[in-house]
Design a protein around this motif. Sequence first.
Motif, short mmCIF file in Angstrom:
data_model
loop_
_atom_site.label_atom_id
_atom_site.label_comp_id
_atom_site.label_asym_id
_atom_site.label_seq_id
_atom_site.Cartn_x
_atom_site.Cartn_y
_atom_site.Cartn_z
N ASN A 253 0.82 -1.23 0.00
CA ASN A 253 0.00 0.00 0.00
C ASN A 253 0.85 1.27 0.00
N GLN A 254 1.98 1.22 -0.69
CA GLN A 254 2.85 2.40 -0.82
C GLN A 254 3.15 2.65 -2.31
N PRO A 255 2.13 2.94 -3.12
CA PRO A 255 2.34 3.09 -4.56
C PRO A 255 3.28 4.23 -4.93
N ASN A 256 3.36 5.25 -4.08
CA ASN A 256 4.23 6.39 -4.41
C ASN A 256 5.71 6.08 -4.20
N TRP A 257 6.03 4.91 -3.71
CA TRP A 257 7.43 4.49 -3.58
C TRP A 257 7.98 3.94 -4.88
N PHE A 258 7.08 3.63 -5.83
CA PHE A 258 7.49 2.89 -7.01
C PHE A 258 7.31 3.69 -8.29
N ALA A 259 8.08 3.28 -9.30
CA ALA A 259 7.89 3.81 -10.64
C ALA A 259 6.61 3.19 -11.23
N ASP A 260 6.31 3.54 -12.46
CA ASP A 260 5.08 3.07 -13.09
C ASP A 260 5.00 1.55 -13.22
N ASP A 261 6.17 0.88 -13.25
CA ASP A 261 6.17 -0.58 -13.38
C ASP A 261 5.88 -1.29 -12.07
N GLU A 262 5.74 -0.54 -10.97
CA GLU A 262 5.42 -1.06 -9.64
C GLU A 262 6.54 -1.94 -9.06
N VAL A 263 7.73 -1.84 -9.61
CA VAL A 263 8.87 -2.65 -9.16
C VAL A 263 10.06 -1.77 -8.78
N HIS A 264 10.49 -0.94 -9.73
CA HIS A 264 11.65 -0.08 -9.49
C HIS A 264 11.26 1.10 -8.61
N LEU A 265 12.26 1.67 -7.96
CA LEU A 265 12.00 2.55 -6.83
C LEU A 265 12.17 4.03 -7.14
N GLN A 266 11.26 4.80 -6.61
CA GLN A 266 11.43 6.24 -6.51
C GLN A 266 12.33 6.53 -5.31
N THR A 267 12.68 7.79 -5.12
CA THR A 267 13.58 8.14 -4.02
C THR A 267 13.02 7.72 -2.66
N LYS A 268 11.74 7.98 -2.42
CA LYS A 268 11.13 7.58 -1.15
C LYS A 268 11.21 6.08 -0.94
N GLY A 269 10.99 5.35 -2.02
CA GLY A 269 11.07 3.90 -1.93
C GLY A 269 12.47 3.41 -1.64
N ALA A 270 13.46 4.03 -2.26
CA ALA A 270 14.85 3.64 -2.04
C ALA A 270 15.26 3.89 -0.59
N ILE A 271 14.82 5.00 -0.04
CA ILE A 271 15.13 5.33 1.35
C ILE A 271 14.48 4.30 2.29
N ALA A 272 13.22 3.98 2.02
CA ALA A 272 12.53 2.99 2.85
C ALA A 272 13.17 1.61 2.73
N TYR A 273 13.60 1.25 1.54
CA TYR A 273 14.20 -0.05 1.25
C TYR A 273 15.50 -0.23 2.04
N VAL A 274 16.40 0.74 1.93
CA VAL A 274 17.69 0.64 2.61
C VAL A 274 17.52 0.79 4.12
N GLY A 275 16.58 1.63 4.53
CA GLY A 275 16.30 1.76 5.96
C GLY A 275 15.82 0.46 6.57
N LEU A 276 14.93 -0.23 5.86
CA LEU A 276 14.44 -1.52 6.32
C LEU A 276 15.58 -2.53 6.45
N LEU A 277 16.47 -2.55 5.48
CA LEU A 277 17.62 -3.46 5.52
C LEU A 277 18.48 -3.19 6.75
N ALA A 278 18.81 -1.92 6.99
CA ALA A 278 19.67 -1.55 8.11
C ALA A 278 19.02 -1.91 9.45
N ASN A 279 17.72 -1.64 9.57
CA ASN A 279 17.03 -1.96 10.83
C ASN A 279 16.95 -3.47 11.04
N THR A 280 16.75 -4.23 9.96
CA THR A 280 16.70 -5.68 10.09
C THR A 280 18.05 -6.23 10.51
N MET A 281 19.11 -5.72 9.94
CA MET A 281 20.45 -6.19 10.28
C MET A 281 20.82 -5.84 11.71
N ALA A 282 20.28 -4.76 12.23
CA ALA A 282 20.60 -4.34 13.61
C ALA A 282 19.93 -5.26 14.63
#
Length: 232
Positions: free
Chosen positions: A203-232
């Motif tokens: 439910n975060q369509p604004n994170w993605f490009a039109d193909d619903e796969v590749h990431l906009q800036t907000k999506g990239a930030i959320a993606y890497v943030g999730l990775l860092a928090n999971t690793m911690a």
Amino acid sequence: MKRHAAPAKPILKRPIFWVILIVIIVIGGFTVGRKPIINLFNQATVTKPKPKPVKLTRHEKKIAKKYHLSPKATANAHSAKVTAIGDSVMVDIVPEMKQVFPRAIVDGEVGRQFYDLPTIAQNLKAQHKLADNVVVNLGTNGPPEKTDISRFLKVVGSKRQVYWINTHVPTQKWESQTNQLITSTAKHNRNVHVVDWHGRSENQPNWFADDEVHLQTKGAIAYVGLLANTMA
């Protein structure tokens, strides 16, 4: 008339017996639940030391705020040795990965498939570029096979930690198949951890490009943030 000697008192009625028993208990320690009583009293007074607060530099504080990271997650990511292997989604997020994980080696390629993973990992290992933390982002272009996963895990070994980012490809039928296999792999391998991008990005369509796969800036930030928090 001959006098008879008084009968001896039973041992349990002799005061000296109880005195000796009490001394033994006090000195030796009476066990309750296999632990000496003295230890039970000591445990009540033991206090765990408070963890030292994590101090961040000014730059790290900016990173923590931007990516919604705890101080611990920020510090861990800053010092972690990471090898990230992925497809075009990984290519999209190289700037964000380098911000949060400055020591990361990022190996991304457009169109990459799961069956490429064992060979890529083996080549990186031979070049001494396969870090203790291995991040995998594959599944955009097709589902994995169990044999490819087994080959990859054999290359990685049991001491390295694998952080497997599951897939958000709602337009493709293999999305569920891929994510179920990633989850199953983590359940059966203690060093494999799921990074639940599929759940986080729901439910975060604004994170993605039109193909619903590749990431906009907000999506990239959320993606890497999730990775860092999971690793911690």
